[in-house]
Design a protein around this motif. Sequence first.
Motif, PDB file in Angstrom:
ATOM      1  N   VAL A 327       0.749  -1.396  -0.031  1.00 48.15           N
ATOM      2  CA  VAL A 327       0.277   0.065   0.044  1.00 48.15           C
ATOM      3  C   VAL A 327       0.938   1.183   0.243  1.00 48.15           C
ATOM      4  CG1 VAL A 327      -1.594   1.296   1.405  1.00 48.15           C
ATOM      5  CG2 VAL A 327      -1.842  -0.888   1.140  1.00 48.15           C
ATOM      6  N   ARG A 328       0.244   2.125  -0.790  1.00 53.71           N
ATOM      7  CA  ARG A 328       1.141   3.431  -0.699  1.00 53.71           C
ATOM      8  C   ARG A 328       0.056   4.540  -0.370  1.00 53.71           C
ATOM      9  NH1 ARG A 328       6.249   3.062  -3.016  1.00 53.71           N
ATOM     10  NH2 ARG A 328       6.684   1.193  -4.019  1.00 53.71           N
ATOM     11  N   SER A 329      -0.026   5.159   0.549  1.00 55.84           N
ATOM     12  CA  SER A 329      -0.756   6.181   1.074  1.00 55.84           C
ATOM     13  C   SER A 329      -0.743   7.417   0.107  1.00 55.84           C
ATOM     14  CB  SER A 329      -0.596   6.434   2.526  1.00 55.84           C
ATOM     15  OG  SER A 329       0.616   6.842   2.913  1.00 55.84           O
ATOM     16  N   VAL A 330      -1.749   8.056  -0.077  1.00 58.97           N
ATOM     17  CA  VAL A 330      -1.599   8.994  -0.886  1.00 58.97           C
ATOM     18  C   VAL A 330      -2.123  10.309  -0.101  1.00 58.97           C
ATOM     19  CG1 VAL A 330      -4.453   9.276  -1.286  1.00 58.97           C
ATOM     20  CG2 VAL A 330      -2.615  10.216  -2.967  1.00 58.97           C
ATOM     21  N   SER A 331      -1.174  11.428  -0.544  1.00 63.33           N
ATOM     22  CA  SER A 331      -1.606  12.677   0.354  1.00 63.33           C
ATOM     23  C   SER A 331      -2.662  13.620  -0.111  1.00 63.33           C
ATOM     24  CB  SER A 331      -0.277  13.543   0.088  1.00 63.33           C
ATOM     25  OG  SER A 331      -0.234  14.043  -1.278  1.00 63.33           O
ATOM     26  N   GLY A 332      -3.290  12.992  -1.100  1.00 56.65           N
ATOM     27  CA  GLY A 332      -4.632  13.448  -1.556  1.00 56.65           C
ATOM     28  C   GLY A 332      -4.438  14.941  -2.394  1.00 56.65           C
ATOM     29  N   SER A 333      -3.577  15.261  -2.764  1.00 50.82           N
ATOM     30  CA  SER A 333      -3.443  16.740  -3.248  1.00 50.82           C
ATOM     31  C   SER A 333      -4.180  16.930  -4.422  1.00 50.82           C
ATOM     32  CB  SER A 333      -2.096  16.849  -3.635  1.00 50.82           C
ATOM     33  OG  SER A 333      -1.721  16.049  -4.767  1.00 50.82           O
ATOM     34  N   ASP A 334      -4.293  16.006  -5.436  1.00 50.35           N
ATOM     35  CA  ASP A 334      -5.173  16.053  -6.761  1.00 50.35           C
ATOM     36  C   ASP A 334      -6.632  15.570  -6.452  1.00 50.35           C
ATOM     37  OD1 ASP A 334      -3.302  17.343  -8.052  1.00 50.35           O
ATOM     38  OD2 ASP A 334      -2.750  15.482  -9.460  1.00 50.35           O
ATOM     39  N   VAL A 335      -6.746  14.468  -5.847  1.00 47.99           N
ATOM     40  CA  VAL A 335      -8.015  13.833  -5.760  1.00 47.99           C
ATOM     41  C   VAL A 335      -8.775  14.899  -4.704  1.00 47.99           C
ATOM     42  CG1 VAL A 335      -9.207  11.721  -4.679  1.00 47.99           C
ATOM     43  CG2 VAL A 335      -7.470  11.646  -6.194  1.00 47.99           C
ATOM     44  N   ALA A 336      -8.339  15.067  -3.673  1.00 47.12           N
ATOM     45  CA  ALA A 336      -8.770  16.123  -2.681  1.00 47.12           C
ATOM     46  C   ALA A 336      -9.381  17.152  -3.154  1.00 47.12           C
ATOM     47  CB  ALA A 336      -7.958  16.086  -1.313  1.00 47.12           C
ATOM     48  N   THR A 337      -8.434  18.015  -4.133  1.00 50.24           N
ATOM     49  CA  THR A 337      -8.829  19.264  -4.632  1.00 50.24           C
ATOM     50  C   THR A 337      -9.939  19.151  -5.429  1.00 50.24           C
ATOM     51  OG1 THR A 337      -6.411  20.086  -4.656  1.00 50.24           O
ATOM     52  CG2 THR A 337      -7.776  21.247  -5.966  1.00 50.24           C
ATOM     53  N   PHE A 338      -9.868  17.912  -6.338  1.00 50.05           N
ATOM     54  CA  PHE A 338     -10.900  17.896  -7.162  1.00 50.05           C
ATOM     55  C   PHE A 338     -12.326  17.789  -6.699  1.00 50.05           C
ATOM     56  CE2 PHE A 338     -13.964  14.792  -9.519  1.00 50.05           C
ATOM     57  CZ  PHE A 338     -13.954  15.431 -10.620  1.00 50.05           C
ATOM     58  N   ARG A 339     -12.348  17.032  -5.666  1.00 49.28           N
ATOM     59  CA  ARG A 339     -13.675  16.536  -4.720  1.00 49.28           C
ATOM     60  C   ARG A 339     -13.993  18.198  -4.018  1.00 49.28           C
ATOM     61  NH1 ARG A 339     -14.552  11.098  -4.776  1.00 49.28           N
ATOM     62  NH2 ARG A 339     -16.241  11.208  -2.916  1.00 49.28           N
ATOM     63  N   SER A 340     -13.097  18.787  -3.515  1.00 53.11           N
ATOM     64  CA  SER A 340     -13.319  20.011  -2.542  1.00 53.11           C
ATOM     65  C   SER A 340     -13.891  21.144  -3.629  1.00 53.11           C
ATOM     66  CB  SER A 340     -12.177  20.333  -1.939  1.00 53.11           C
ATOM     67  OG  SER A 340     -11.068  20.685  -2.703  1.00 53.11           O
ATOM     68  N   THR A 341     -13.144  21.096  -4.824  1.00 46.83           N
ATOM     69  CA  THR A 341     -13.505  22.133  -6.033  1.00 46.83           C
ATOM     70  C   THR A 341     -15.005  21.955  -6.279  1.00 46.83           C
ATOM     71  OG1 THR A 341     -11.357  21.921  -6.819  1.00 46.83           O
ATOM     72  CG2 THR A 341     -13.071  22.947  -8.325  1.00 46.83           C
ATOM     73  N   PHE A 342     -15.459  20.710  -6.229  1.00 51.26           N
ATOM     74  CA  PHE A 342     -17.027  20.515  -6.829  1.00 51.26           C
ATOM     75  C   PHE A 342     -17.686  20.057  -5.703  1.00 51.26           C
ATOM     76  CE2 PHE A 342     -14.209  19.722 -10.533  1.00 51.26           C
ATOM     77  CZ  PHE A 342     -14.812  20.706 -11.305  1.00 51.26           C
ATOM     78  N   GLY A 343     -17.248  20.368  -4.496  1.00 54.27           N
ATOM     79  CA  GLY A 343     -18.302  20.226  -3.273  1.00 54.27           C
ATOM     80  C   GLY A 343     -18.602  18.753  -2.973  1.00 54.27           C
ATOM     81  N   LEU A 344     -17.846  17.824  -3.539  1.00 52.29           N
ATOM     82  CA  LEU A 344     -17.881  16.543  -3.128  1.00 52.29           C
ATOM     83  C   LEU A 344     -17.494  16.032  -1.835  1.00 52.29           C
ATOM     84  CD1 LEU A 344     -17.089  14.938  -6.458  1.00 52.29           C
ATOM     85  CD2 LEU A 344     -19.522  15.652  -5.831  1.00 52.29           C
ATOM     86  N   ALA A 719      -2.441  22.112 -14.148  1.00 50.59           N
ATOM     87  CA  ALA A 719      -3.846  22.361 -14.688  1.00 50.59           C
ATOM     88  C   ALA A 719      -4.889  22.129 -13.534  1.00 50.59           C
ATOM     89  CB  ALA A 719      -4.256  21.577 -15.907  1.00 50.59           C
ATOM     90  N   CYS A 720      -4.576  22.272 -12.270  1.00 49.73           N
ATOM     91  CA  CYS A 720      -5.513  22.166 -11.160  1.00 49.73           C
ATOM     92  C   CYS A 720      -5.081  23.275 -10.235  1.00 49.73           C
ATOM     93  CB  CYS A 720      -4.868  20.959 -10.499  1.00 49.73           C
ATOM     94  SG  CYS A 720      -6.401  20.564  -9.348  1.00 49.73           S
ATOM     95  N   THR A 721      -5.786  24.434 -10.478  1.00 46.95           N
ATOM     96  CA  THR A 721      -5.861  25.507  -9.482  1.00 46.95           C
ATOM     97  C   THR A 721      -7.261  26.271  -8.867  1.00 46.95           C
ATOM     98  OG1 THR A 721      -5.690  27.321 -11.204  1.00 46.95           O
ATOM     99  CG2 THR A 721      -3.624  26.535 -10.426  1.00 46.95           C
ATOM    100  N   TYR A 722      -7.518  25.881  -7.914  1.00 40.90           N
ATOM    101  CA  TYR A 722      -8.866  26.199  -7.215  1.00 40.90           C
ATOM    102  C   TYR A 722      -8.873  27.511  -6.333  1.00 40.90           C
ATOM    103  CZ  TYR A 722     -12.965  25.800  -4.137  1.00 40.90           C
ATOM    104  OH  TYR A 722     -13.863  26.126  -3.487  1.00 40.90           O
ATOM    105  N   SER A 723      -9.731  28.405  -6.440  1.00 45.00           N
ATOM    106  CA  SER A 723      -9.855  29.352  -5.459  1.00 45.00           C
ATOM    107  C   SER A 723     -11.553  29.852  -5.591  1.00 45.00           C
ATOM    108  CB  SER A 723      -9.222  30.380  -5.701  1.00 45.00           C
ATOM    109  OG  SER A 723      -9.409  31.848  -5.175  1.00 45.00           O
ATOM    110  N   SER A 724     -12.016  30.029  -4.266  1.00 42.99           N
ATOM    111  CA  SER A 724     -13.390  30.438  -4.054  1.00 42.99           C
ATOM    112  C   SER A 724     -13.484  31.958  -4.422  1.00 42.99           C
ATOM    113  CB  SER A 724     -13.957  30.130  -2.870  1.00 42.99           C
ATOM    114  OG  SER A 724     -13.107  30.636  -1.734  1.00 42.99           O
TER     115      SER A 724
END
Length: 883
Positions: A327-344, A719-724
């Motif tokens: 198992v390689r644990s993920v820091s979640g940078s991309d997946v977490a950003t994707f989900r937080s950007t779109f309110g998941l 290609a992944c910058t998110y700001s409210s």
Amino acid sequence: MIRLRFLLRFVPASAFFLAVLAPALAQTAAPAARIVARIDESQLVPLRGNTNPHANAANDRGVVSADFALPDLTLVLRRGAQQESAFEAYIESEYDSASPNYHHWLTPAQIGEQYGPAQADIATITNWLSGHGFVVQSVAPDRMTIRFSGTAGQVASAFHTEIHHLSVSGVAHIGNTSDPEIPAALAPVVAGVKSLNDFRPHPLHRQAGMAQWSSASGRWQRLATTTASAAPASTAVQSTNTAARVAASRGATSPQPQFGINVPSSSSSNAYLEEDVTPWDFATIYNVKDAWSAGYTGTGQTIAIAGTSLIAQSSVGSAAYSGSGTVRSVSGSDVATFRSTFGLPALTSFEQIDTGASGTTATECTSTSASAVCGIGDLDENSLDVEWAGAVATGSPIVLVVTGQNSAGTVDTVYDSAQYVVQNHIANILNVSYGLCELYQGTAQNVAFYNLWQSAAAEGIAVFVAAGDSGSPACDQGGDSVGWPYSAQYGLSVSGLASTPYNVAVGGTDFSWCKPVIGSNGNTTGCPSSSSSQGSNAYWSSGSTSGNSSEPYESALGYVPEVPWNDTCLNPILANYLSSVLSYFGYAGGSNPEATCNSIQNNWSSLDNTYYNNYGSDLILATYIDTVGGSGGASNCVANDGANVSSCATTAGSSTTGASNSDIPTYNDGWVKPSWQTSAEGTVGVPNDGVRDLPDVSFFAADGVLDSAYLACISADGACTYSSSSATTYEEFGGTSIASPAMAGVMALIDQKAGGTQGLPLAELYKLAGQQTYSSCSAEGPPASTCYFHSIDQGTNAMPCDLGATIGSVNYGNNGWYTQNGYAGIDSPDCTAVNSGDTVGTLTGYKAASGFTMATGLGSLNVWNVVNAWAGNTVGTASATIT
């Protein structure tokens, strides 16, 4: 019920169970040894259909050194005829609600013990391999493969074929130059040897561009970017115009319909407006929201992704599951950003497992080199899979399973990762977003995937495979990478990963709300996006919610009409648009789509030169000849009778994969049509062709040519910058490789609703399709609210194909497009000319129509209707009868 191979024998179901199932269930003895003769190395049998067509004299660059390492060799094994029938009968009973075996799934070990080769045969084969110097690494629990490693010299000694260096379209490869041979004594158990070449499945996605959220317009804007031309170093192109040759070597951007929106001249706001698809848009269009509202988000249903690259930033964790995976644990940078950007909601669980199968540690692949054995395309693919499976099944745990690639690129990472999932039963849902056509895989690899997905079905694992992104000719996948107009060369074909009866093949659609035309005044008409038009209500809102909303960045108002995804000049919508573009610049537009394709073929470089001289940038129409679109068709080459051919030499009628390749029944050299894909379930439109047809279902998969694409967060692409409070920038992608994990997410909702794993869902999907009135479910409708599937009844997945002829003053003979640097086109099988004298023909492909078609399958899903109608999870009332 799933009757998988017996349709062509016209055996009634009752006779089938009496003649096949009853004796099968009576079999309780352990498998008997079938290798009984002495192994005589002078008595050999060939394993037909296992030489890649690229391994030919023209591409040959000489034999590799004897010590060239081959670390990922696999012997594909076979069952005896009685054993195969018994295994199929048991699988059938697992999906028969009247059987005591209903949903009594097997473990991989049970499959091996009851339906695999005898241990004595396994020992004989491993001793033979060891005797030739190979290192035997593992035997799969289902006993259908033996993994081993060795050298090219050992392969030549044991399998009587040489491994050569190859150069294919300027790219280095290796491969065997003749079909391997084995001692006749081993043939009753050995089906073939896999991985004697490095032609591997491709990631199936299309990178579109960059999009930035515009608060002013409430929409995504495609940023106007210039991408590097893929032109080869030679400046010899179809035109002798020097300026055009120079233009071809500059960066060039394919034209995108502007849909009546003028691109601002200011560089700071130089952007195309888009109607890109976010998770909330997808949920609105396909009615996922009602499933979520009812509490079905995939909770507790793990989705596994078979991949080749780790994603985001990861660090080594602890061992988990059985086997050698880490198992390689993920820091979640991309997946977490994707989900937080779109309110998941945050992922409930996400793990990355390195299978360790290759002996090379898996990495995050970020190389942008075209020759990279694991590159940014693999990172993109695996990121897309994780993000979009979770965008539909927002409550599902996700496991990304990867296998490290070596520096020579000789590891079959996709197969190894998928096999790890199945043989360790990591999850009940598996997605594979890679593909390679049946011809290129060869008989042994086609049989290997057939066996693997068959074991998955017996275990209750639902396997979803992307159908492909090259329209009706799967063997032309990626051919457009040469950088010039690329019309199909290899005829009608399908992906060997997707064509078995034991997986769900997922195809692709595009949205058809816009039908652009450029008038003589240069204005584009026919494409309003936020007002009533063409007799229909608006499909997109005029403004959308901000990043702080509970449903951020949503603009879809409901279902959006769909057509088969087709980025070529044969797409009726694009043909009309491109004809108007050509006419506007003074060229013949074309009286029909094929005529438009030929006008582009003949004039694209001079048109670019004209455009550059007037506007200072490039207009490259050549890309509309490239084979890009949602794939589908009939299985037709699981066993290739010829060697070193550019197309499949098939045997008509009923046959098998061959006595030395498992003797699995085939028809016209395709997998035999399973019963759930016939009209017996009442499904409209399934052809009576005797073979497995795909895709089964489809979802939106387009890459922005008609103004819509998926959005994804992949920071390695920048290609992944998110700001409210400021600009949110994302990357645009298309591909059936996004439609497929989305469908895997739907399966998680189904399993949760049904109360447990449903295994292979195809019989139930076709049954539901047979219960709806397709004429009431037209995608152009709008479809009735009671539909299970949207009937995609306009459009085609036909592709331009190579006829060969004289273009301008250059006689290309049988090479209809470009002859320098090895990029020679060949006349395509199945290619016909609509117009006399055309150099680009029409690979007819498959037209959309009411009901099932080989353009989009059963159509796209009304997700909640399908989930809500799914049969329950009642299991057999008696103990399972494991035969």
